[in-house]
Design a protein around this motif. Structure first.
Motif, PDB file in Angstrom:
ATOM      1  N   MET A   1       0.857  -1.188   0.000  1.00  0.00           N
ATOM      2  CA  MET A   1       0.000   0.000   0.000  1.00  0.00           C
ATOM      3  C   MET A   1       0.897   1.242   0.000  1.00  0.00           C
ATOM      4  SD  MET A   1      -2.934   1.069   2.775  1.00  0.00           S
ATOM      5  CE  MET A   1      -3.924  -0.363   2.463  1.00  0.00           C
ATOM      6  N   THR A   2       0.698   2.103  -0.953  1.00  0.00           N
ATOM      7  CA  THR A   2       1.513   3.306  -0.997  1.00  0.00           C
ATOM      8  C   THR A   2       1.139   4.228   0.154  1.00  0.00           C
ATOM      9  OG1 THR A   2       0.001   4.533  -2.408  1.00  0.00           O
ATOM     10  CG2 THR A   2       1.622   3.144  -3.526  1.00  0.00           C
ATOM     11  N   GLN A   3       2.056   5.114   0.461  1.00  0.00           N
ATOM     12  CA  GLN A   3       1.837   6.007   1.607  1.00  0.00           C
ATOM     13  C   GLN A   3       0.616   6.910   1.437  1.00  0.00           C
ATOM     14  OE1 GLN A   3       3.037   6.168   4.579  1.00  0.00           O
ATOM     15  NE2 GLN A   3       4.478   4.507   4.286  1.00  0.00           N
ATOM     16  N   SER A   4       0.272   7.274   0.223  1.00  0.00           N
ATOM     17  CA  SER A   4      -0.895   8.138   0.045  1.00  0.00           C
ATOM     18  C   SER A   4      -2.218   7.370   0.193  1.00  0.00           C
ATOM     19  CB  SER A   4      -0.841   8.837  -1.315  1.00  0.00           C
ATOM     20  OG  SER A   4      -0.841   7.896  -2.356  1.00  0.00           O
ATOM     21  N   LEU A   5      -2.178   6.042   0.085  1.00  0.00           N
ATOM     22  CA  LEU A   5      -3.396   5.255   0.272  1.00  0.00           C
ATOM     23  C   LEU A   5      -3.699   5.000   1.743  1.00  0.00           C
ATOM     24  CD1 LEU A   5      -3.241   2.610  -2.604  1.00  0.00           C
ATOM     25  CD2 LEU A   5      -4.652   4.654  -2.444  1.00  0.00           C
ATOM     26  N   VAL A   6      -2.692   5.111   2.596  1.00  0.00           N
ATOM     27  CA  VAL A   6      -2.899   4.884   4.036  1.00  0.00           C
ATOM     28  C   VAL A   6      -3.923   5.860   4.604  1.00  0.00           C
ATOM     29  CG1 VAL A   6      -1.796   4.911   6.309  1.00  0.00           C
ATOM     30  CG2 VAL A   6      -0.668   3.767   4.394  1.00  0.00           C
ATOM     31  N   PRO A   7      -3.746   7.177   4.397  1.00  0.00           N
ATOM     32  CA  PRO A   7      -4.756   8.090   4.966  1.00  0.00           C
ATOM     33  C   PRO A   7      -6.134   7.912   4.346  1.00  0.00           C
ATOM     34  CG  PRO A   7      -3.169   9.301   3.631  1.00  0.00           C
ATOM     35  CD  PRO A   7      -2.648   7.913   3.760  1.00  0.00           C
ATOM     36  N   ILE A   8      -6.196   7.579   3.068  1.00  0.00           N
ATOM     37  CA  ILE A   8      -7.490   7.362   2.421  1.00  0.00           C
ATOM     38  C   ILE A   8      -8.191   6.158   3.049  1.00  0.00           C
ATOM     39  CG2 ILE A   8      -8.617   6.762   0.244  1.00  0.00           C
ATOM     40  CD1 ILE A   8      -6.341   8.387  -1.153  1.00  0.00           C
ATOM     41  N   SER A   9      -7.446   5.087   3.253  1.00  0.00           N
ATOM     42  CA  SER A   9      -8.016   3.888   3.884  1.00  0.00           C
ATOM     43  C   SER A   9      -8.492   4.177   5.298  1.00  0.00           C
ATOM     44  CB  SER A   9      -6.984   2.760   3.909  1.00  0.00           C
ATOM     45  OG  SER A   9      -6.584   2.428   2.604  1.00  0.00           O
ATOM     46  N   LEU A  10      -7.687   4.920   6.045  1.00  0.00           N
ATOM     47  CA  LEU A  10      -8.076   5.279   7.410  1.00  0.00           C
ATOM     48  C   LEU A  10      -9.315   6.169   7.417  1.00  0.00           C
ATOM     49  CD1 LEU A  10      -4.569   5.910   9.031  1.00  0.00           C
ATOM     50  CD2 LEU A  10      -6.132   4.016   9.518  1.00  0.00           C
ATOM     51  N   LEU A  11      -9.401   7.082   6.446  1.00  0.00           N
ATOM     52  CA  LEU A  11     -10.580   7.946   6.364  1.00  0.00           C
ATOM     53  C   LEU A  11     -11.835   7.153   6.020  1.00  0.00           C
ATOM     54  CD1 LEU A  11      -9.161  11.148   4.623  1.00  0.00           C
ATOM     55  CD2 LEU A  11     -10.001  10.949   6.975  1.00  0.00           C
ATOM     56  N   VAL A  12     -11.705   6.156   5.162  1.00  0.00           N
ATOM     57  CA  VAL A  12     -12.860   5.311   4.841  1.00  0.00           C
ATOM     58  C   VAL A  12     -13.337   4.585   6.098  1.00  0.00           C
ATOM     59  CG1 VAL A  12     -13.619   3.259   3.575  1.00  0.00           C
ATOM     60  CG2 VAL A  12     -12.310   5.033   2.392  1.00  0.00           C
ATOM     61  N   LEU A  13     -12.411   3.960   6.813  1.00  0.00           N
ATOM     62  CA  LEU A  13     -12.782   3.251   8.043  1.00  0.00           C
ATOM     63  C   LEU A  13     -13.355   4.216   9.077  1.00  0.00           C
ATOM     64  CD1 LEU A  13      -9.762   0.812   8.342  1.00  0.00           C
ATOM     65  CD2 LEU A  13     -12.123   0.233   7.749  1.00  0.00           C
ATOM     66  N   SER A  14     -12.740   5.377   9.203  1.00  0.00           N
ATOM     67  CA  SER A  14     -13.229   6.395  10.132  1.00  0.00           C
ATOM     68  C   SER A  14     -14.666   6.783   9.805  1.00  0.00           C
ATOM     69  CB  SER A  14     -12.319   7.626  10.059  1.00  0.00           C
ATOM     70  OG  SER A  14     -12.884   8.728  10.697  1.00  0.00           O
ATOM     71  N   ASN A  15     -14.952   6.936   8.525  1.00  0.00           N
ATOM     72  CA  ASN A  15     -16.294   7.319   8.099  1.00  0.00           C
ATOM     73  C   ASN A  15     -17.324   6.240   8.353  1.00  0.00           C
ATOM     74  OD1 ASN A  15     -17.060   9.949   6.570  1.00  0.00           O
ATOM     75  ND2 ASN A  15     -14.869   9.623   6.292  1.00  0.00           N
ATOM     76  N   VAL A  16     -16.921   4.989   8.284  1.00  0.00           N
ATOM     77  CA  VAL A  16     -17.851   3.914   8.619  1.00  0.00           C
ATOM     78  C   VAL A  16     -18.285   4.063  10.079  1.00  0.00           C
ATOM     79  CG1 VAL A  16     -18.079   1.417   8.939  1.00  0.00           C
ATOM     80  CG2 VAL A  16     -17.003   2.319   6.856  1.00  0.00           C
ATOM     81  N   PHE A  17     -17.307   4.265  10.966  1.00  0.00           N
ATOM     82  CA  PHE A  17     -17.645   4.465  12.385  1.00  0.00           C
ATOM     83  C   PHE A  17     -18.461   5.733  12.580  1.00  0.00           C
ATOM     84  CE2 PHE A  17     -14.100   1.489  13.055  1.00  0.00           C
ATOM     85  CZ  PHE A  17     -14.683   0.654  13.995  1.00  0.00           C
ATOM     86  N   MET A  18     -18.079   6.820  11.897  1.00  0.00           N
ATOM     87  CA  MET A  18     -18.792   8.087  12.044  1.00  0.00           C
ATOM     88  C   MET A  18     -20.259   7.945  11.618  1.00  0.00           C
ATOM     89  SD  MET A  18     -18.394  11.659   9.973  1.00  0.00           S
ATOM     90  CE  MET A  18     -19.191  10.937   8.558  1.00  0.00           C
ATOM     91  N   THR A  19     -20.469   7.281  10.504  1.00  0.00           N
ATOM     92  CA  THR A  19     -21.829   7.136   9.992  1.00  0.00           C
ATOM     93  C   THR A  19     -22.686   6.321  10.949  1.00  0.00           C
ATOM     94  OG1 THR A  19     -20.998   7.343   7.739  1.00  0.00           O
ATOM     95  CG2 THR A  19     -23.187   6.387   8.008  1.00  0.00           C
ATOM     96  N   PHE A  20     -22.120   5.252  11.511  1.00  0.00           N
ATOM     97  CA  PHE A  20     -22.872   4.474  12.490  1.00  0.00           C
ATOM     98  C   PHE A  20     -23.109   5.278  13.763  1.00  0.00           C
ATOM     99  CE2 PHE A  20     -22.172   0.778   9.860  1.00  0.00           C
ATOM    100  CZ  PHE A  20     -23.324   0.046  10.096  1.00  0.00           C
ATOM    101  N   ALA A  21     -22.128   6.077  14.180  1.00  0.00           N
ATOM    102  CA  ALA A  21     -22.302   6.892  15.380  1.00  0.00           C
ATOM    103  C   ALA A  21     -23.400   7.933  15.169  1.00  0.00           C
ATOM    104  CB  ALA A  21     -20.988   7.575  15.752  1.00  0.00           C
ATOM    105  N   TRP A  22     -23.443   8.530  13.998  1.00  0.00           N
ATOM    106  CA  TRP A  22     -24.400   9.600  13.723  1.00  0.00           C
ATOM    107  C   TRP A  22     -25.792   9.088  13.412  1.00  0.00           C
ATOM    108  CZ3 TRP A  22     -22.521  14.452  10.690  1.00  0.00           C
ATOM    109  CH2 TRP A  22     -21.438  15.027  11.356  1.00  0.00           C
ATOM    110  N   TYR A  23     -25.877   7.957  12.677  1.00  0.00           N
ATOM    111  CA  TYR A  23     -27.177   7.543  12.157  1.00  0.00           C
ATOM    112  C   TYR A  23     -27.606   6.138  12.551  1.00  0.00           C
ATOM    113  CZ  TYR A  23     -26.232  11.605   9.276  1.00  0.00           C
ATOM    114  OH  TYR A  23     -25.931  12.865   8.863  1.00  0.00           O
TER     115      TYR A  23
END
Length: 114
Positions: A1-23
């Motif tokens: 995984m290239t270094q620029s994909l790490v933050p994107i992957s983390l943001l996707v996972l973060s958003n899954v948790f955020m969406t469940f927390a919010w809705y």
């Protein structure tokens, strides 16, 4: 995984948790007391921040701040669309497509110049 994909992957996972927390409580805890839904949402949101903060710190080494923000918004819409259809059993309307196209335009404009 290239270094620029790490933050994107983390943001996707973060958003899954955020969406469940919010809705997520709208389906899973609709019969529970409001304070229960709040506490559960806070607990889920903790994991969102555990992923989101490192995502932005790592991402800031590869992307500008506006690029990170636009990526976050696009990821949020994609995750929310999946959540709406798969978990909440909502149908996507044509307006969601138009909003998504506007976000694609935002991505183009924020990434087109160095």
């Amino acid at each position: 995984m290239t270094q620029s994909l790490v933050p994107i992957s983390l943001l996707v996972l973060s958003n899954v948790f955020m969406t469940f927390a919010w809705y997520g409580h709208l389906k899973s805890f609709k019969e529970s007391a409001l304070w229960v839904a709040i506490l559960v949402s806070w607990g889920i949101a903790f994991f969102e921040y555990v992923l989101q903060v490192p995502a932005n710190r790592i991402g800031y080494n590869h992307f500008t701040l506006p690029q990170l923000k636009i990526m976050q918004e696009v990821i949020t819409m994609v995750v929310f669309a999946g959540f709406s259809v798969l978990y909440m059993k909502q149908s996507l309307k044509l307006d969601f497509l138009w909003a998504g196209l506007c976000l694609i335009g935002a991505v183009y404009f924020i990434f087109r110049s160095p």
